[in-house]
Design a protein around this motif. Structure first.
Motif, mmCIF file in Angstrom:
data_model
loop_
_atom_site.group_PDB
_atom_site.id
_atom_site.type_symbol
_atom_site.label_atom_id
_atom_site.label_comp_id
_atom_site.label_asym_id
_atom_site.label_seq_id
_atom_site.Cartn_x
_atom_site.Cartn_y
_atom_site.Cartn_z
ATOM 1 N N THR A 176 -8.342 -1.425 4.362
ATOM 2 C CA THR A 176 -7.573 -0.272 3.551
ATOM 3 C C THR A 176 -8.044 1.179 4.250
ATOM 4 O O THR A 176 -7.110 2.014 4.174
ATOM 5 C CB THR A 176 -7.638 -0.287 2.012
ATOM 6 N N TYR A 180 -12.018 3.360 -8.094
ATOM 7 C CA TYR A 180 -11.171 2.351 -7.413
ATOM 8 C C TYR A 180 -10.653 2.983 -6.355
ATOM 9 O O TYR A 180 -10.828 2.268 -5.290
ATOM 10 C CB TYR A 180 -10.101 2.136 -8.307
ATOM 11 N N THR A 211 -0.961 -0.780 -4.303
ATOM 12 C CA THR A 211 -2.436 -0.268 -4.138
ATOM 13 C C THR A 211 -2.424 1.146 -3.852
ATOM 14 O O THR A 211 -1.824 1.278 -2.656
ATOM 15 C CB THR A 211 -2.967 -0.870 -3.094
ATOM 16 N N HIS A 226 0.959 -1.268 -0.082
ATOM 17 C CA HIS A 226 0.138 -0.043 -0.019
ATOM 18 C C HIS A 226 0.928 1.226 -0.045
ATOM 19 O O HIS A 226 1.801 1.315 0.826
ATOM 20 C CB HIS A 226 -0.883 -0.021 1.332
ATOM 21 N N LEU A 277 -0.581 1.588 -10.194
ATOM 22 C CA LEU A 277 -1.526 0.276 -10.466
ATOM 23 C C LEU A 277 -0.788 -0.574 -11.722
ATOM 24 O O LEU A 277 -0.744 -1.719 -11.384
ATOM 25 C CB LEU A 277 -2.835 0.747 -10.627
ATOM 26 N N LYS A 299 -11.460 1.135 -2.261
ATOM 27 C CA LYS A 299 -10.349 0.904 -1.319
ATOM 28 C C LYS A 299 -10.726 1.786 -0.056
ATOM 29 O O LYS A 299 -10.317 1.374 1.164
ATOM 30 C CB LYS A 299 -9.193 1.230 -2.070
#
Length: 571
Positions: free
Chosen positions: A467, A457, A356, A333, A350, A461
C-alpha cells in the motif's frame, strides 16, 4: 527538374481519410464517439423542426477542437474549413459557431460526456493500460469566466442586512409613536419581513393620499402649508421603506446564492473567489474560480466534478458519490493527499464504502520528524496509564480523565472528545512551556479516540510495502494530468459561465488530454479491419477507382492525378 505543379489542372476530390496519418488523433476521436451506445443519443431526437446535426458529429468536432487547444466556438468553426481532420470528422458539414456553442452548453450533453469517459475507461481496461487497483484523487483551481472585481462577500451582506433591520425597526417605531400608521401584525418581532415592509409602504401611501385630499380641499394658504409640512415625514418614510424593501429582497437573494460559501461573483454567481497559484496581479488578490476535482489512474482522467468551495476536504465525499453514480465502481484503494484527510472522510470510506483510504493527514509528515518526537510537552510523547486512564506530564504530574465533550461544526458533523485535566499546574516550573491556560487554570488535553485510531490505521497502511508503494504513485499519476491540462493543452480559464456549462467544458478538456496522451502512447488504437468504414469495404473503393480511370483517364492525363487514382485503387 521539378515535380509537376500547376494551378490550372482539375484535381478530383478524394477521400480526406487518405490524407490523415495512420495514428492521427482524429481516428481516436472517431472510435471513442462511435463506441457510445445509440441509446445515449435518444434524448436529442426532435420530431418537429429542421433536422439537426447528428450529436455524434458535433461531439467529434468539439473534441477535436479541444485537442488542438481551440476552445472558442468561432475558431472551431474556422477549423471546419481549414483542418483536414475536422473536415473528415464532420463529413462535409459546417455548423456555425452558434450551433457549436449551443450544443456544448446543452444540459443533455452532460450524460453524453460521462458516457465518453465510461467508454474510454473500458477501452483502457480491455487493453490492460490500467490495473483498477486504485484511483488517485486531487484538485486544482481554475479561473472562471468572470470579471475580477465583481465580488460579493457574505460578511458584508450580513453587516448591511443587520443595519437595515436596525434602521427599519427604528423608523417603524417612530411611525407608530407619531400615530402616522396603525400597527401591523408581525410574524417576527425582531425584524420586518419583505411582505411587512410592503404593507408599511401601502399604509404610508394611504396616509399620503389623505394628506393630498386635505390639501386639495383646503383653500387657506397657511393651512395648506401646514398640511404639506405634516405630509413631508410620511413621504420621506415611504421612500425609505421602499428602499428597505428592495434591499431586503437583494440581501435575501444574495444569501440564497451564497449557500455555504463566503463569496460569489456577480458575473458568474456559481463561481467563488479563491486564492490561486498563478497570481498575475501580484498582490494576493482573490479571483473567481472553481475547484476542479479529478480521479486518475495511469495518468488518465477517469472521472471529474466541479465544486464552488475552495477547500478539498469537503469535496471528497460528494465526489466519490459522483464517481459511483455516473462513472464506475470504486476500486479497493482511494489515494489522495493530506488536504483530504479528516475524520469524516476516513469514516465515510472505511464504514460506508468498505474501501481502503490511502490518505495522509495534516500532521502526518510533522509527526515523523525528530523535532516532534523529542517534544516533551506534546501529549503524543507522554506516558499513558491505561488502568488509571491518565497521562503523565513532563513534571511527573497526572493528567486525569475529566469528562466527555462533543463539538459540532457548521456543516453538522459531530466529533467526540475525552477531556483530560492536569491535577495541579500551580507553581509548576514548566507551566509557561507546557500550556497557555490562564493563571489559576490547569492544562486540558482533548483526545479524540476515533480520530487517533484512524490515524494509526493510515500510518500502518502507509508503512506497508504494497500500500505504501501505491501511495507513492500519487504524485506521478494525478499531478501530471493538471500539467497536461494547463501547460500542454493551455486550458487555464473557463470560457463559459454557470456550474453546469463549466462542468461540460471541463469534460471536453480532460477528454482532449486523455486522447492526446493515448494517441501518443498507442500508435495503433484499433486493428486495421475496424479502424474506419472506408477500409471495411475496400471493394467499393476499387470500383470507384476503376470508374474514375474509365471516365476521366482520357481527359485528365496528368501524371499527378493518375498517380493519386492508382493509389486509391491500390487501397
Amino acid at each position: 527538374m521539378f515535380k509537376h505543379y500547376t494551378m490550372n489542372q482539375v484535381v478530383l476530390p478524394l477521400d480526406l481519410e487518405m490524407k490523415l496519418q495512420e495514428n492521427d488523433i482524429a481516428f481516436a476521436i472517431n472510435d471513442l464517439v462511435e463506441s457510445i451506445p445509440e441509446e445515449a443519443f435518444q434524448d436529442f431526437i426532435r420530431q418537429t423542426g429542421r433536422p439537426a446535426y447528428h450529436p455524434r458529429m458535433m461531439l467529434k468536432i468539439i473534441l477535436c477542437g479541444y485537442t488542438q487547444s481551440v476552445f472558442s466556438g468561432r475558431k472551431i468553426e474556422a477549423l471546419l474549413q481549414d483542418s483536414v481532420r475536422m473536415m473528415w470528422l464532420a463529413q462535409g458539414y459546417e455548423p456555425s459557431y452558434r450551433t457549436i456553442n449551443r450544443f456544448r452548453s446543452n444540459p443533455l450533453i452532460e450524460d453524453l460526456l460521462r458516457e465518453c469517459f465510461v467508454q474510454f475507461r473500458n477501452h483502457l481496461v480491455e487493453n490492460k493500460v490500467i490495473e483498477e487497483e486504485a484511483i488517485f484523487i486531487d484538485g486544482t483551481k481554475i479561473e472562471a469566466n468572470a470579471n475580477k472585481f465583481t465580488f460579493v462577500w457574505r460578511k458584508s451582506v450580513e453587516r448591511f442586512s443587520e443595519k437595515l433591520v436596525e434602521k427599519s425597526n427604528q423608523l417603524y417605531d417612530e411611525l407608530l409613536e407619531k400615530e402616522i400608521i396603525p400597527a401591523i401584525q408581525r410574524e417576527n418581532e425582531e425584524e420586518l419581513s419583505v411582505k411587512e415592509l410592503e404593507e408599511v409602504v401601502e399604509k404610508l401611501d394611504e396616509k399620503i393620499e389623505e394628506y393630498d385630499k386635505q390639501i386639495k380641499a383646503c383653500e387657506v394658504g397657511s393651512e395648506r402649508k401646514k398640511i404639506r409640512s405634516e405630509r413631508k415625514f410620511p413621504k420621506q418614510a415611504r421612500k425609505q421603506f421602499s428602499d428597505f424593501m428592495l434591499r431586503k429582497q437583494r440581501y435575501q437573494n444574495d444569501m440564497k446564492i451564497f449557500g455555504d460559501r463566503n463569496s460569489y461573483s456577480k458575473t458568474d454567481p456559481d463561481a467563488t473567489f479563491m486564492r490561486m497559484k498563478d497570481d498575475y496581479m501580484k498582490n494576493g488578490q482573490l479571483k473567481a474560480g472553481y475547484n476542479v476535482q479529478i480521479a486518475t489512474e495511469g495518468q488518465y482522467a477517469l472521472a471529474y466534478d466541479v465544486f464552488p468551495n475552495p477547500t478539498d476536504t469537503r469535496t471528497l465525499i460528494p465526489f466519490l458519490d459522483t464517481i459511483e453514480a455516473h462513472f464506475f465502481e470504486l476500486p479497493e484503494h482511494i489515494v489522495a493527499d493530506a488536504g483530504y484527510g479528516s475524520e469524516q472522510n476516513y469514516e465515510d470510506i472505511l464504514e460506508n464504502r468498505n474501501r481502503t483510504p490511502l490518505i495522509t493527514y495534516n500532521q502526518y509528515r510533522k509527526e515523523k520528524k525528530k523535532k516532534h518526537k523529542e517534544n516533551a510537552f506534546h501529549v503524543d510523547n507522554w506516558e499513558y496509564n491505561e488502568e488509571e486512564d491518565a497521562y503523565l506530564c513532563p513534571n511527573a504530574r497526572k493528567v486525569k480523565f475529566s469528562y466527555h465533550s462533543k463539538r459540532t461544526d457548521r456543516y453538522g458533523f459531530t466529533r467526540e472528545f475525552k477531556v483530560y485535566e492536569c491535577e495541579d499546574c500551580s507553581a509548576c516550573p514548566l507551566r509557561d512551556l507546557c500550556t497557555k491556560a490562564k493563571p489559576g487554570n490547569n492544562r486540558k488535553v482533548y483526545i479524540n479516540e476515533k480520530w487517533e485510531s484512524q490515524k494509526e490505521y493510515v500510518r500502518t497502511k502507509l508503512s506497508d510495502e504494497k500500500t505504501g508503494e501505491i501511495y507513492g504513485k500519487r504524485k506521478i499519476d494525478v499531478e501530471p494530468v493538471f500539467g497536461f491540462l494547463k501547460a500542454n493543452l493551455g486550458f487555464t480559464r473557463f470560457s463559459v459561465r454557470g456550474k453546469q456549462k463549466v462542468t461540460n467544458e471541463l469534460a471536453f478538456a480532460l477528454m482532449a488530454v486523455n486522447l492526446r496522451k493515448f494517441t501518443a502512447n498507442n500508435p495503433k488504437l484499433v486493428t486495421d479491419d475496424d479502424k474506419n468504414l472506408s477500409k471495411k469495404n475496400p471493394s467499393n473503393q476499387n470500383l470507384l477507382g476503376f470508374f474514375l480511370i474509365t471516365v476521366f483517364g482520357w481527359f485528365c492525363p496528368s501524371l499527378f492525378l493518375f498517380g493519386r487514382i492508382m493509389e486509391l485503387v491500390d487501397q
